[in-house]
Scaffold this active site. Structure first.
Site, PDB file in Angstrom:
ATOM      1  N   HIS A 211       5.184 123.043 -20.747  1.00 47.15           N
ATOM      2  CA  HIS A 211       4.178 122.592 -21.364  1.00 47.15           C
ATOM      3  C   HIS A 211       3.075 123.584 -20.938  1.00 47.15           C
ATOM      4  O   HIS A 211       1.925 123.579 -21.745  1.00 47.15           O
ATOM      5  CB  HIS A 211       3.920 121.133 -21.369  1.00 47.15           C
ATOM      6  CG  HIS A 211       3.834 120.632 -20.056  1.00 47.15           C
ATOM      7  ND1 HIS A 211       4.907 120.095 -19.499  1.00 47.15           N
ATOM      8  CD2 HIS A 211       3.050 120.445 -19.310  1.00 47.15           C
ATOM      9  CE1 HIS A 211       4.728 119.459 -18.358  1.00 47.15           C
ATOM     10  NE2 HIS A 211       3.460 119.768 -17.991  1.00 47.15           N
ATOM     11  N   ASP A 241      11.806 121.474 -20.721  1.00 49.42           N
ATOM     12  CA  ASP A 241      10.354 121.922 -20.333  1.00 49.42           C
ATOM     13  C   ASP A 241      10.171 122.802 -19.200  1.00 49.42           C
ATOM     14  O   ASP A 241      10.118 122.610 -18.338  1.00 49.42           O
ATOM     15  CB  ASP A 241       9.993 120.317 -19.852  1.00 49.42           C
ATOM     16  CG  ASP A 241       8.206 120.560 -19.604  1.00 49.42           C
ATOM     17  OD1 ASP A 241       7.747 121.584 -19.961  1.00 49.42           O
ATOM     18  OD2 ASP A 241       7.715 119.359 -19.201  1.00 49.42           O
ATOM     19  N   GLY A 328      -1.575 116.145 -11.787  1.00 53.66           N
ATOM     20  CA  GLY A 328      -1.822 117.087 -10.801  1.00 53.66           C
ATOM     21  C   GLY A 328      -0.661 117.797 -10.168  1.00 53.66           C
ATOM     22  O   GLY A 328      -0.546 118.624  -9.486  1.00 53.66           O
ATOM     23  N   SER A 330       2.585 118.315 -12.000  1.00 52.23           N
ATOM     24  CA  SER A 330       3.519 118.738 -12.635  1.00 52.23           C
ATOM     25  C   SER A 330       3.757 120.282 -12.499  1.00 52.23           C
ATOM     26  O   SER A 330       2.965 120.969 -11.743  1.00 52.23           O
ATOM     27  CB  SER A 330       2.926 118.991 -14.168  1.00 52.23           C
ATOM     28  OG  SER A 330       3.923 119.079 -14.932  1.00 52.23           O
ATOM     29  N   SER A 346       7.925 117.466 -14.683  1.00 55.01           N
ATOM     30  CA  SER A 346       7.618 117.399 -16.089  1.00 55.01           C
ATOM     31  C   SER A 346       6.546 116.378 -16.338  1.00 55.01           C
ATOM     32  O   SER A 346       5.428 116.742 -16.619  1.00 55.01           O
ATOM     33  CB  SER A 346       8.791 117.153 -16.950  1.00 55.01           C
ATOM     34  OG  SER A 346       8.518 117.082 -18.138  1.00 55.01           O
TER      35      SER A 346
END
Length: 465
Positions: A211, A241, A328, A330, A346
């Site tokens: 993402h 992801d 914060g 990810s 993720s």
């Protein structure tokens, strides 16, 4: 011109207490007496290897497996009556537990959930320790949505699935690990570097959350700095992801290591598949180092779409854990104490005060999909100790090469001592305020961050000018 050295670092590692994090939890065994037997005593990494070998040899005849950390054994589920599989599994050194639900039945149950209950704020994964599909609903699943989910789970049968509620909200945790930034319309996107790798063409690159790669193309190692890397591939939502981001300078040195702050690093030796029950470590710039266990594999998560208020972003093939994470964290590194790269943060639900579920992109899948390979390392500062190599309280010099393990943070530690500065708690900055960390998307949502954003975060504590 000196080369830039890009290491995987986490800014502002919190003082978390080494003993609590480095000692693997002795989880109570959840298998029955049939799993006792004469199974081999194995380390978690060896159990993961054995599980992969048995899965390849026996396929769906195995109804899942998990690591019993109390007995240090790999436990393999076999449907009752399949004596040939039982013999082969025991001969290989695994403990065997006879169960009711086959792999095919569990997959069918997951398929029914996908068809009838793809609701934002839900997730499901097979838990081999209970031989069931565990379905989780976050706090947004209420009213008719909850009734629909509950009805679908009940239709699967009491022995096939369980349903539980999570207090938080499933969302992507952009940032964590080493802070990386991109300027987009409406503000600053802030994510994090996961693991350094080599792209299929031999160029230096890194993996991060998908993402992040979808949100922005060009990335810098400081909030207002010039781009140093460009997204080559990105997958989100869908079958994973993950993003592959190539460094713009082909001379960039990208050692295969995780910098855990205060000059301490953990060498990453290989990519490994997760095993349910094993202890794993997560690094994040918001919450520092935390550990926990893998609780499910091939998880499906239904995030509320960040572009369509009525939509859902479904991601499949993830690792489910009880390792906490917050906004914060990810893209950060999930790894084992002996240097195995396991996953990329993720998203999930909960926080590091009350706990919750966190989902990770498997590194092995990301490498296979992108054609990348883990880097061949680089010269770290001193010897590299594993994440679980604790040198005793207050004596980091006792670890190999004078470096403490990844979790060797004393209660009196100095978070500011780690390279790169403290990264903000948020993942995306609010519109018009690039310094605010906390929203999930640039220009929207929760712009108020809880951490202190450092404008000059650098990729790696050992960067050369």
């Amino acid at each position: 011109m000196p080369k830039r050295k890009a290491a995987i670092a986490v800014g502002g590692v919190a003082a978390l207490g080494a003993a609590a994090l480095l000692l693997p939890h002795a989880n109570a065994s959840q298998d029955d007496a049939s799993a006792a037997g004469t199974a081999k005593t194995l380390k978690a990494a060896d159990a993961s290897d054995l599980a992969a070998q048995l899965q390849k040899a026996l396929g769906d005849a195995i109804a899942g497996s998990y690591y019993d950390s109390a007995r240090q054994q790999l436990v393999v589920n076999v449907v009752s009556g399949d004596d040939n599989v039982i013999v082969q599994a025991k001969k290989a050194g695994a403990a065997v537990r006879q169960v009711e639900n086959s792999t095919a039945e569990l997959k069918a149950a997951a398929g029914t959930l996908r068809t009838k209950a793809t609701i934002p704020g839900t997730a499901w994964a097979v838990d081999p320790r209970t031989d069931k599909v565990v379905v989780t609903a976050d706090s947004t699943v209420t009213g008719a949505k909850w009734d629909r989910l509950q009805s679908t789970v009940r239709s699967l049968g009491s022995g096939m699935a369980t349903l539980k509620k999570s207090g938080g909200t499933f969302k992507t945790f952009v940032s964590g690990g080493d802070a990386i930034f991109s300027q987009v319309q409406g503000g600053t996107v802030r994510c994090s570097l996961g693991f350094n790798v080599k792209a299929s063409d031999g160029s230096p690159a890194f993996l991060t959350a998908g993402h992040c790669g979808v949100a922005a193309k060009d990335w810098s190692d400081s909030q207002n700095g010039q781009p140093i890397a460009t997204v080559d591939q990105a997958t989100f939502p869908g079958n994973g992801d993950f993003s592959l981001v190539k460094y713009n300078d082909p001379a960039t040195q990208a050692p295969s290591e995780v910098n855990t702050g205060n000059g301490q690093t953990v060498q990453i030796n290989q990519a490994v598949d997760a095993t349910v029950g094993e202890t794993v470590f997560r690094m994040g710039s918001t919450t520092g180092l935390h550990d926990g266990q893998v609780t499910g594999l091939d998880a499906t998560v239904n995030f509320q779409s960040e572009t369509d208020p009525n939509g859902v972003d479904t991601v499949t093939g993830l690792i489910q854990t009880n390792v906490c994470a917050e906004a914060g964290d990810s893209g950060g590194s999930l790894f084992t104490q002996d240097g195995g790269a396991v996953g990329l943060t993720s998203g999930g639900s909960g926080d590091c005060t009350n706990g919750g579920e966190t989902f990770f992109q498997p590194v092995t899948t990301a490498l296979q999909a992108t054609g990348a390979t883990l880097g061949d390392g680089g010269a770290g500062a001193g010897g590299q100790a594993g994440a679980g190599d604790q040198a005793g309280a207050g004596d980091p010099s006792a670890s190999a090469g004078g470096q403490a393990g990844a979790g060797d943070q004393s209660g009196a530690g100095d978070p500011s001592a780690s390279a790169g500065g403290q990264a903000g708690a948020g993942d995306q900055s609010g519109a018009g305020d690039p310094s605010a960390s906390g929203g999930d998307q640039a220009g929207g949502g929760d712009p108020a961050g809880t951490g202190e954003q450092a404008g000059g975060d650098q990729i790696g504590g050992s960067d050369t000018p």
